[in-house]
Design a protein around this motif. Sequence first.
Motif, PDB file in Angstrom:
ATOM      1  N   LEU A 338      -7.734  -1.070   4.756  1.00  0.00           N
ATOM      2  CA  LEU A 338      -6.754  -1.938   4.197  1.00  0.00           C
ATOM      3  C   LEU A 338      -6.063  -1.318   2.860  1.00  0.00           C
ATOM      4  O   LEU A 338      -4.722  -1.159   2.805  1.00  0.00           O
ATOM      5  CB  LEU A 338      -7.106  -3.264   3.995  1.00  0.00           C
ATOM      6  CG  LEU A 338      -6.229  -4.330   3.459  1.00  0.00           C
ATOM      7  CD1 LEU A 338      -4.837  -4.428   4.237  1.00  0.00           C
ATOM      8  CD2 LEU A 338      -6.632  -5.558   3.060  1.00  0.00           C
ATOM      9  N   LEU A 339      -6.823  -0.899   2.028  1.00  0.00           N
ATOM     10  CA  LEU A 339      -6.282  -0.566   0.762  1.00  0.00           C
ATOM     11  C   LEU A 339      -5.680   0.902   1.130  1.00  0.00           C
ATOM     12  O   LEU A 339      -4.509   1.256   0.254  1.00  0.00           O
ATOM     13  CB  LEU A 339      -7.642  -0.084  -0.107  1.00  0.00           C
ATOM     14  CG  LEU A 339      -7.543  -1.044  -1.446  1.00  0.00           C
ATOM     15  CD1 LEU A 339      -7.918  -2.302  -0.898  1.00  0.00           C
ATOM     16  CD2 LEU A 339      -8.869  -0.622  -2.336  1.00  0.00           C
ATOM     17  N   GLU A 340      -6.317   1.919   2.034  1.00  0.00           N
ATOM     18  CA  GLU A 340      -5.558   3.160   2.100  1.00  0.00           C
ATOM     19  C   GLU A 340      -4.186   3.013   2.980  1.00  0.00           C
ATOM     20  O   GLU A 340      -3.231   3.633   2.563  1.00  0.00           O
ATOM     21  CB  GLU A 340      -6.517   3.939   2.889  1.00  0.00           C
ATOM     22  CG  GLU A 340      -7.703   4.335   2.226  1.00  0.00           C
ATOM     23  CD  GLU A 340      -8.749   5.233   3.215  1.00  0.00           C
ATOM     24  OE1 GLU A 340      -8.403   5.392   4.338  1.00  0.00           O
ATOM     25  OE2 GLU A 340      -9.838   5.626   2.740  1.00  0.00           O
ATOM     26  N   THR A 341      -4.010   1.836   3.624  1.00  0.00           N
ATOM     27  CA  THR A 341      -3.018   1.588   4.458  1.00  0.00           C
ATOM     28  C   THR A 341      -1.944   1.064   3.484  1.00  0.00           C
ATOM     29  O   THR A 341      -0.785   1.339   3.457  1.00  0.00           O
ATOM     30  CB  THR A 341      -3.092   0.571   5.458  1.00  0.00           C
ATOM     31  OG1 THR A 341      -4.165   1.217   6.304  1.00  0.00           O
ATOM     32  CG2 THR A 341      -1.915   0.343   6.220  1.00  0.00           C
ATOM     33  N   ILE A 342      -2.306   0.039   2.460  1.00  0.00           N
ATOM     34  CA  ILE A 342      -1.315  -0.352   1.294  1.00  0.00           C
ATOM     35  C   ILE A 342      -0.893   1.029   0.591  1.00  0.00           C
ATOM     36  O   ILE A 342       0.405   1.028   0.269  1.00  0.00           O
ATOM     37  CB  ILE A 342      -2.046  -1.210   0.520  1.00  0.00           C
ATOM     38  CG1 ILE A 342      -2.559  -2.520   1.137  1.00  0.00           C
ATOM     39  CG2 ILE A 342      -1.176  -1.545  -0.686  1.00  0.00           C
ATOM     40  CD1 ILE A 342      -3.085  -3.664   0.328  1.00  0.00           C
ATOM     41  N   TYR A 343      -1.707   1.777   0.110  1.00  0.00           N
ATOM     42  CA  TYR A 343      -1.400   2.961  -0.611  1.00  0.00           C
ATOM     43  C   TYR A 343      -0.215   4.020   0.268  1.00  0.00           C
ATOM     44  O   TYR A 343       0.191   4.927  -0.347  1.00  0.00           O
ATOM     45  CB  TYR A 343      -2.696   3.743  -1.033  1.00  0.00           C
ATOM     46  CG  TYR A 343      -2.379   4.934  -1.894  1.00  0.00           C
ATOM     47  CD1 TYR A 343      -1.925   4.619  -3.149  1.00  0.00           C
ATOM     48  CD2 TYR A 343      -3.059   6.003  -1.594  1.00  0.00           C
ATOM     49  CE1 TYR A 343      -1.649   5.617  -4.028  1.00  0.00           C
ATOM     50  CE2 TYR A 343      -2.727   7.172  -2.522  1.00  0.00           C
ATOM     51  CZ  TYR A 343      -2.221   6.672  -3.744  1.00  0.00           C
ATOM     52  OH  TYR A 343      -1.998   8.090  -4.504  1.00  0.00           O
ATOM     53  N   GLY A 344      -0.378   3.895   1.739  1.00  0.00           N
ATOM     54  CA  GLY A 344       0.219   4.789   2.429  1.00  0.00           C
ATOM     55  C   GLY A 344      -0.486   5.915   2.988  1.00  0.00           C
ATOM     56  O   GLY A 344      -0.001   6.742   3.869  1.00  0.00           O
ATOM     57  N   ALA A 345      -1.918   5.909   2.625  1.00  0.00           N
ATOM     58  CA  ALA A 345      -2.390   7.072   3.277  1.00  0.00           C
ATOM     59  C   ALA A 345      -2.999   6.851   4.778  1.00  0.00           C
ATOM     60  O   ALA A 345      -3.281   7.762   5.630  1.00  0.00           O
ATOM     61  CB  ALA A 345      -3.927   7.311   2.432  1.00  0.00           C
ATOM     62  N   ARG A 346      -2.628   5.786   5.344  1.00  0.00           N
ATOM     63  CA  ARG A 346      -2.648   5.382   6.611  1.00  0.00           C
ATOM     64  C   ARG A 346      -1.508   4.602   6.994  1.00  0.00           C
ATOM     65  O   ARG A 346      -0.967   4.000   6.249  1.00  0.00           O
ATOM     66  CB  ARG A 346      -3.889   4.465   6.980  1.00  0.00           C
ATOM     67  CG  ARG A 346      -5.055   5.055   6.888  1.00  0.00           C
ATOM     68  CD  ARG A 346      -6.550   4.250   6.913  1.00  0.00           C
ATOM     69  NE  ARG A 346      -7.633   4.828   6.702  1.00  0.00           N
ATOM     70  CZ  ARG A 346      -8.791   4.921   7.373  1.00  0.00           C
ATOM     71  NH1 ARG A 346      -8.497   4.833   8.893  1.00  0.00           N
ATOM     72  NH2 ARG A 346      -9.996   5.541   7.100  1.00  0.00           N
ATOM     73  N   ARG A 347      -1.002   4.877   8.251  1.00  0.00           N
ATOM     74  CA  ARG A 347       0.231   4.098   8.714  1.00  0.00           C
ATOM     75  C   ARG A 347       0.005   2.744   9.562  1.00  0.00           C
ATOM     76  O   ARG A 347      -0.848   2.888  10.526  1.00  0.00           O
ATOM     77  CB  ARG A 347       0.965   5.076   9.781  1.00  0.00           C
ATOM     78  CG  ARG A 347       2.405   4.432   9.978  1.00  0.00           C
ATOM     79  CD  ARG A 347       3.161   5.292  10.841  1.00  0.00           C
ATOM     80  NE  ARG A 347       4.638   4.792  11.172  1.00  0.00           N
ATOM     81  CZ  ARG A 347       5.458   5.086  10.127  1.00  0.00           C
ATOM     82  NH1 ARG A 347       5.492   5.705   9.269  1.00  0.00           N
ATOM     83  NH2 ARG A 347       6.833   4.721  10.810  1.00  0.00           N
ATOM     84  N   PRO A 348       0.336   1.586   9.211  1.00  0.00           N
ATOM     85  CA  PRO A 348      -0.094   0.431   9.825  1.00  0.00           C
ATOM     86  C   PRO A 348       0.588   0.511  11.169  1.00  0.00           C
ATOM     87  O   PRO A 348       1.867   0.948  11.423  1.00  0.00           O
ATOM     88  CB  PRO A 348       0.589  -0.665   8.987  1.00  0.00           C
ATOM     89  CG  PRO A 348       1.547  -0.126   8.361  1.00  0.00           C
ATOM     90  CD  PRO A 348       1.220   1.521   7.962  1.00  0.00           C
ATOM     91  N   ASP A 349       0.047  -0.437  12.413  1.00  0.00           N
ATOM     92  CA  ASP A 349       0.623  -0.515  13.482  1.00  0.00           C
ATOM     93  C   ASP A 349       1.582  -1.703  13.543  1.00  0.00           C
ATOM     94  O   ASP A 349       2.851  -1.459  13.906  1.00  0.00           O
ATOM     95  CB  ASP A 349      -0.239  -0.987  14.465  1.00  0.00           C
ATOM     96  CG  ASP A 349      -1.318  -0.048  14.725  1.00  0.00           C
ATOM     97  OD1 ASP A 349      -0.987   1.273  14.948  1.00  0.00           O
ATOM     98  OD2 ASP A 349      -2.528  -0.119  14.908  1.00  0.00           O
TER      99      ASP A 349
END
Length: 549
Positions: A338-349
């Motif tokens: 979740l943190l990495e997605t907020i940071y942009g390191a992962r892309r949410p579906d």
Amino acid sequence: MTSLPAHDPAGQAATHVAPLLRLSGIVKTFPGVRALDGVELEVLPGEVHCLLGQNGAGKSTLIKILSGVHQPDAGRLEWDGQQVRFTSPQAAMKAGIATIYQELDLVDGLSVAENIFLGHEPRTLGFVKRGVMRQHARELLGRLGHAEIPVHWEVGRLPAAAKQIVSMARALSRQARLMIMDEPSAVLAHDEVANLFRVIRELTSQQIAVIYISHRLEEIREIGDRVTVLKDGRTSAVGLPARTTPTSELVAKMTGRAIEYVFPPRRSATPATTGTHEQAASATASARQSSGTPKRDVPLLRVVGLSRAGEFHDISFDVSSGEIVGIAGLVGSGRSELLETIYGARRPDTGQVFVEGRRLRPGDVRAAVRAGVGMAPEERKSQALLLDEPVYRNITLATFPRYAAGGFTRSGREITAATTIAHTLQLRPPDVRRITRTLSGGNQQKVVVGRWLVHAGTRLLLLDEPTRGVDVGARAELYQVIRRLADEGMGVLLVSSEVPEVLGLADRVLVMREGRLIHTAAATELDEHAVLDLVMAGSLLEQTEGSPV
């Protein structure tokens, strides 16, 4: 030779046995640093001897002397009653000393069996006897209670807990009589730690001694027999009973002062709300119509309906300026993702992230940094730091263009800016020209945080396991830094596997289970038992409503 009392499982003196390992007056000096200054240590056969000390106390240097990486400048090392000097790691392994480092030195591309017998494969006429090697590997894994690990699998396919078992099996293949374990529980979930302890007890029942290094005092109580404490390269206590020595005494021996495991005071009021994730979602639903224009009443961070398949689902919450929000949950609950997605390191579906009312572009770290988001990831050594670069370069990394002109870096300006941050964070030592690898874990973490302090636009700090591998003294300093940043208006979103840390540092707590946000409450309204009940089995409210547990 004087014998020492062995200890039974309750930590009480039983019989007198000769030490397997004895160190007397060990000294080791590096240029400008006296890392060890007369260290004493005695380890009995079949005991778990815990080694405590703050980062920088000399534990790593001592480990390297025992494992043959370094040789002492002075002092006496006795192994099984004989004075010895290990001139190489191979010599230490041949004697029966195996070291299992926090960062396991396994080869991911080789099989389990090949890793266990790496460097001493069974051979005939120069050819490896693979069938024999696999059979012996199965026997060693069975001896550790893990015969289910496939010996033909590549090690890279295994989870962290299984990799540790492979490392132990490799030590047994070398006929190890002493295993040194450096922070072995740092990457393990709670149930995996329990299994690790079961394996350690099996080893000690076979009269294999274990030197166990950990910053977690509750682990010392559970698995340890005796404790030796290092402070500033010296031995401040030798052979204390692990189960009965008061925590205050251990902390005082480590720090030289009586400090408590306390957190800085919170503000008198927090913008917390209490309830289930559905209530949290309804409180943020208006963000779905948010425009790109910041508004006075919008939170610093707003997460709306964020999902990633197989990791987390429909997460919604807010973080206000000046607020510390902690996320509690088991390893695998989706917290780090979740943190990495907020940071942009992962892309949410699906879902959206807003910073001060402005929607962030999904999967774009640069956009997050421009919006004022900084992150200290869980694996600081591999994901956040250039370990062989100086401290100042790591601190200025996120703002590097500011210190370049005409294609050349202006190191003087970097050093000046980094020195200011180093003094603000009480970096030890404060020399920003020092190579980052040489810093203790706590000071390396300060460097990562400092990177976002020198970045003047940082408004939101994401912290993933900020005190992992950090001693109690450095933890207290990091807590003070985090609270001060929040008091100055920065928002902080914190993930930690230690429930007391989340409850003690955060203003508000979000509880995650199996990828879902199941509860949110002010930290003062929860205790450790309540949080563990939520993450393990769900709240009583959910059970009465028929939600799956």
